[in-house]
Design a protein around this motif. Structure first.
Motif, PDB file in Angstrom:
ATOM      1  N   ARG A  84       0.837  -1.196   0.000  1.00 15.25           N
ATOM      2  CA  ARG A  84       0.000   0.000   0.000  1.00 15.25           C
ATOM      3  C   ARG A  84       0.879   1.256   0.000  1.00 15.25           C
ATOM      4  NH1 ARG A  84      -5.389   1.163   1.572  1.00 15.25           N
ATOM      5  NH2 ARG A  84      -5.690  -1.075   1.978  1.00 15.25           N
ATOM      6  N   ALA A  85       1.968   1.234   0.769  1.00 16.87           N
ATOM      7  CA  ALA A  85       2.871   2.385   0.801  1.00 16.87           C
ATOM      8  C   ALA A  85       3.526   2.609  -0.556  1.00 16.87           C
ATOM      9  CB  ALA A  85       3.927   2.181   1.880  1.00 16.87           C
ATOM     10  N   ALA A  86       3.829   1.531  -1.271  1.00 19.46           N
ATOM     11  CA  ALA A  86       4.412   1.670  -2.604  1.00 19.46           C
ATOM     12  C   ALA A  86       3.432   2.331  -3.570  1.00 19.46           C
ATOM     13  CB  ALA A  86       4.839   0.303  -3.132  1.00 19.46           C
ATOM     14  N   ARG A  87       2.143   2.012  -3.455  1.00 22.28           N
ATOM     15  CA  ARG A  87       1.142   2.665  -4.307  1.00 22.28           C
ATOM     16  C   ARG A  87       1.027   4.151  -3.966  1.00 22.28           C
ATOM     17  NH1 ARG A  87      -1.908  -2.094  -3.174  1.00 22.28           N
ATOM     18  NH2 ARG A  87      -3.232  -0.882  -1.740  1.00 22.28           N
ATOM     19  N   TYR A  88       1.047   4.464  -2.673  1.00 25.57           N
ATOM     20  CA  TYR A  88       0.999   5.867  -2.273  1.00 25.57           C
ATOM     21  C   TYR A  88       2.224   6.622  -2.790  1.00 25.57           C
ATOM     22  CZ  TYR A  88      -2.842   4.752   0.929  1.00 25.57           C
ATOM     23  OH  TYR A  88      -4.037   4.362   1.463  1.00 25.57           O
ATOM     24  N   LEU A  89       3.354   5.967  -2.754  1.00 23.94           N
ATOM     25  CA  LEU A  89       4.581   6.624  -3.203  1.00 23.94           C
ATOM     26  C   LEU A  89       4.532   6.887  -4.705  1.00 23.94           C
ATOM     27  CD1 LEU A  89       7.382   7.666  -2.501  1.00 23.94           C
ATOM     28  CD2 LEU A  89       8.268   5.350  -2.813  1.00 23.94           C
ATOM     29  N   GLU A  90       3.929   5.987  -5.468  1.00 25.72           N
ATOM     30  CA  GLU A  90       3.785   6.218  -6.903  1.00 25.72           C
ATOM     31  C   GLU A  90       2.945   7.464  -7.177  1.00 25.72           C
ATOM     32  OE1 GLU A  90       2.169   2.719  -8.607  1.00 25.72           O
ATOM     33  OE2 GLU A  90       3.999   1.515  -8.342  1.00 25.72           O
ATOM     34  N   ASP A  91       1.899   7.664  -6.381  1.00 30.52           N
ATOM     35  CA  ASP A  91       1.072   8.864  -6.558  1.00 30.52           C
ATOM     36  C   ASP A  91       1.847  10.126  -6.203  1.00 30.52           C
ATOM     37  OD1 ASP A  91      -0.934   7.111  -7.231  1.00 30.52           O
ATOM     38  OD2 ASP A  91      -1.847   7.105  -5.225  1.00 30.52           O
ATOM     39  N   VAL A 103       5.137  10.543  -6.344  1.00 30.88           N
ATOM     40  CA  VAL A 103       6.152  10.774  -7.372  1.00 30.88           C
ATOM     41  C   VAL A 103       5.511  11.287  -8.657  1.00 30.88           C
ATOM     42  CG1 VAL A 103       7.898   9.645  -8.809  1.00 30.88           C
ATOM     43  CG2 VAL A 103       7.740   9.090  -6.382  1.00 30.88           C
ATOM     44  N   ALA A 104       4.322  10.781  -8.969  1.00 31.37           N
ATOM     45  CA  ALA A 104       3.644  11.241 -10.179  1.00 31.37           C
ATOM     46  C   ALA A 104       3.315  12.734 -10.103  1.00 31.37           C
ATOM     47  CB  ALA A 104       2.374  10.426 -10.406  1.00 31.37           C
ATOM     48  N   ASP A 105       2.972  13.227  -8.934  1.00 29.34           N
ATOM     49  CA  ASP A 105       2.694  14.652  -8.741  1.00 29.34           C
ATOM     50  C   ASP A 105       3.951  15.468  -8.454  1.00 29.34           C
ATOM     51  OD1 ASP A 105       0.070  14.170  -9.180  1.00 29.34           O
ATOM     52  OD2 ASP A 105      -0.546  14.306  -7.075  1.00 29.34           O
ATOM     53  N   GLU A 106       5.136  14.772  -8.411  1.00 30.13           N
ATOM     54  CA  GLU A 106       6.425  15.420  -8.142  1.00 30.13           C
ATOM     55  C   GLU A 106       6.420  16.154  -6.807  1.00 30.13           C
ATOM     56  OE1 GLU A 106       7.445  17.902 -11.413  1.00 30.13           O
ATOM     57  OE2 GLU A 106       7.761  16.225 -12.803  1.00 30.13           O
ATOM     58  N   ARG A 129       4.017  17.085   8.853  1.00 29.94           N
ATOM     59  CA  ARG A 129       3.816  17.963   7.701  1.00 29.94           C
ATOM     60  C   ARG A 129       3.682  17.161   6.401  1.00 29.94           C
ATOM     61  NH1 ARG A 129       8.336  22.680   9.061  1.00 29.94           N
ATOM     62  NH2 ARG A 129       7.247  23.555  10.892  1.00 29.94           N
ATOM     63  N   GLN A 130       4.552  16.163   6.239  1.00 31.93           N
ATOM     64  CA  GLN A 130       4.493  15.370   5.015  1.00 31.93           C
ATOM     65  C   GLN A 130       3.245  14.503   4.966  1.00 31.93           C
ATOM     66  OE1 GLN A 130       6.562  15.983   2.689  1.00 31.93           O
ATOM     67  NE2 GLN A 130       8.078  17.153   3.862  1.00 31.93           N
ATOM     68  N   TYR A 131       2.701  14.144   6.128  1.00 33.79           N
ATOM     69  CA  TYR A 131       1.517  13.284   6.167  1.00 33.79           C
ATOM     70  C   TYR A 131       0.313  13.983   5.540  1.00 33.79           C
ATOM     71  CZ  TYR A 131      -2.269  10.428   8.078  1.00 33.79           C
ATOM     72  OH  TYR A 131      -3.384   9.633   8.228  1.00 33.79           O
ATOM     73  N   GLN A 132       0.127  15.260   5.825  1.00 34.54           N
ATOM     74  CA  GLN A 132      -0.974  15.999   5.230  1.00 34.54           C
ATOM     75  C   GLN A 132      -0.812  16.107   3.716  1.00 34.54           C
ATOM     76  OE1 GLN A 132      -3.580  16.791   6.983  1.00 34.54           O
ATOM     77  NE2 GLN A 132      -2.619  16.079   8.900  1.00 34.54           N
ATOM     78  N   MET A 133       0.416  16.290   3.274  1.00 33.54           N
ATOM     79  CA  MET A 133       0.682  16.359   1.836  1.00 33.54           C
ATOM     80  C   MET A 133       0.380  15.029   1.159  1.00 33.54           C
ATOM     81  SD  MET A 133       3.212  15.338  -0.545  1.00 33.54           S
ATOM     82  CE  MET A 133       4.690  15.145   0.439  1.00 33.54           C
ATOM     83  N   VAL A 134       0.749  13.922   1.801  1.00 31.78           N
ATOM     84  CA  VAL A 134       0.492  12.596   1.224  1.00 31.78           C
ATOM     85  C   VAL A 134      -1.002  12.327   1.147  1.00 31.78           C
ATOM     86  CG1 VAL A 134       0.753  10.126   1.624  1.00 31.78           C
ATOM     87  CG2 VAL A 134       2.725  11.630   1.879  1.00 31.78           C
ATOM     88  N   LEU A 135      -1.753  12.700   2.181  1.00 34.27           N
ATOM     89  CA  LEU A 135      -3.210  12.487   2.168  1.00 34.27           C
ATOM     90  C   LEU A 135      -3.873  13.268   1.034  1.00 34.27           C
ATOM     91  CD1 LEU A 135      -4.165  12.520   5.983  1.00 34.27           C
ATOM     92  CD2 LEU A 135      -3.826  10.554   4.453  1.00 34.27           C
ATOM     93  N   GLU A 136      -3.453  14.504   0.824  1.00 38.91           N
ATOM     94  CA  GLU A 136      -4.026  15.299  -0.269  1.00 38.91           C
ATOM     95  C   GLU A 136      -3.679  14.707  -1.625  1.00 38.91           C
ATOM     96  OE1 GLU A 136      -2.623  19.235   0.216  1.00 38.91           O
ATOM     97  OE2 GLU A 136      -3.660  19.577   2.145  1.00 38.91           O
ATOM     98  N   CYS A 137      -2.451  14.245  -1.748  1.00 37.38           N
ATOM     99  CA  CYS A 137      -2.012  13.678  -3.037  1.00 37.38           C
ATOM    100  C   CYS A 137      -2.753  12.385  -3.338  1.00 37.38           C
ATOM    101  CB  CYS A 137      -0.505  13.448  -3.031  1.00 37.38           C
ATOM    102  SG  CYS A 137       0.150  12.800  -4.565  1.00 37.38           S
ATOM    103  N   VAL A 138      -2.926  11.540  -2.334  1.00 38.66           N
ATOM    104  CA  VAL A 138      -3.597  10.247  -2.543  1.00 38.66           C
ATOM    105  C   VAL A 138      -5.084  10.465  -2.824  1.00 38.66           C
ATOM    106  CG1 VAL A 138      -4.261   8.089  -1.417  1.00 38.66           C
ATOM    107  CG2 VAL A 138      -1.927   8.951  -1.177  1.00 38.66           C
TER     108      VAL A 138
END
Length: 312
Positions: free
Chosen positions: A242-249, A251-254, A298-307
């Motif tokens: 699941r973390a690998a899928r989140y990381l792909e999202d 990276v896709a948004d840079e 801080r990064q957690y909020q960014m990851v939630l928005e990106c996902v």
């Protein structure tokens, strides 16, 4: 019925054995080389020579004429230009200096003379390679990567970059350069924990290697740190997927550009663990990734928005 061959004892040797001088007779016969042994037949020449397992002997008197010969020729199926002798050389060990004879001096004086025979460059190389092995073992670098790190240090020594600089910092910089080349998850801060020098000094020597040796160091990617963090926390494979899928999202948004790669990897792991209700605190994962809990928050909020943006 299989035939058997019996090697008879030479007459002279048999006479001495009958006389009781068994040990001396056997020793005298065994000490002679095949060239010194002569057939004890009447004419002095072997008339009936037999071979058993590569050993030639006279079946009449029993004298061994030639022992098993070693094959000294090189294999014909191998290209002569591709042949080499001796064991493979290792970049992690320095073969320099010798000790000729023991003499009548004490061991301390002998080692002192041994060190005097080494030049300053050789001493620096010995000390630096030893530090490369130590730092590599501290970050658990694979053997092939340790060879590469030792190669970079040898190259820096050949270019005379060690003069006036820290050998320990150069050793850590070579390990960091190799880790980036082989995509091994290592940061300079982690190297500083296994090295006697500070991280700022290691960064300076990494820049020296880049400029003087014209080496390009690829940037670290968060996916390189993902398996290491999951392994240290003993998390389930489902969390890693699941973390690998989140990381792909991400990276896709840079969204990972300009951010700490280990922090990004730790954040997506924390987000994946939170989604499947796994007990994992930000302090635990921040300590594993060697970042602060504020960074994870801080990064957690960014990851939630990106996902959430990537989900349909």
């Amino acid at each position: 019925m299989a035939s058997t061959t019996t090697i008879r004892t030479p007459r002279r040797l048999a006479e001495r054995i009958d006389g009781g001088d068994i040990a001396n007779a056997a020793t005298e016969h065994a000490d002679k080389t095949p060239d010194q042994r002569q057939c004890e037949c009447e004419d002095g020449r072997p008339s009936n020579v037999e071979t058993v397992d590569g050993t030639e002997y006279c079946s009449d008197c029993g004298v061994v004429l030639s022992d098993c010969q070693l094959e000294r020729s090189e294999p014909g199926w191998r290209d002569p230009e591709d042949r080499r002798l001796g064991p493979g050389q290792s970049q992690q060990w320095v073969n320099t200096g010798t000790t000729i004879g023991w003499g009548e001096t004490s061991p301390g004086e002998r080692f002192s003379r041994y060190n005097d025979r080494l030049t300053n460059q050789e001493r620096s190389l010995v000390s630096g390679i030893r530090e490369v092995r130590s730092v590599s073992a501290g970050v658990e670098l694979p053997d092939a990567d340790r060879e590469r790190a030792a190669y970079w240090f040898r190259k820096a020594a050949q270019e005379r970059l060690l003069k006036g600089r820290s050998i320990e910092a150069f050793a850590a910089a070579c390990v960091f350069l190799t880790a980036r080349e082989r995509q091994y998850p290592v940061t300079i801060d982690w190297l500083a924990e296994c090295s006697p020098v500070e991280s700022s000094k290691i960064r300076h020597h990494v820049r020296v290697l880049q400029s003087e040796l014209d080496v390009s160091i690829p940037p670290a990617h968060p996916r390189d740190f993902l398996p290491m963090i999951v392994s240290h926390l003993s998390l389930e494979p489902a969390i890693e997927r699941r973390a690998a899928r989140y990381l792909e999202d991400v990276v896709a948004d840079e969204m990972h550009v300009g951010k700490h790669p280990a922090a990004i990897a730790a954040t997506v792991i924390y987000a994946a663990a939170a989604d499947i209700d796994t007990e994992l605190t930000q302090a635990e994962i921040a300590d594993t990734a060697d970042v602060s809990t504020v960074t994870i928050s801080r990064q957690y909020q960014m990851v939630l928005e990106c996902v959430s943006d990537q989900q349909p």
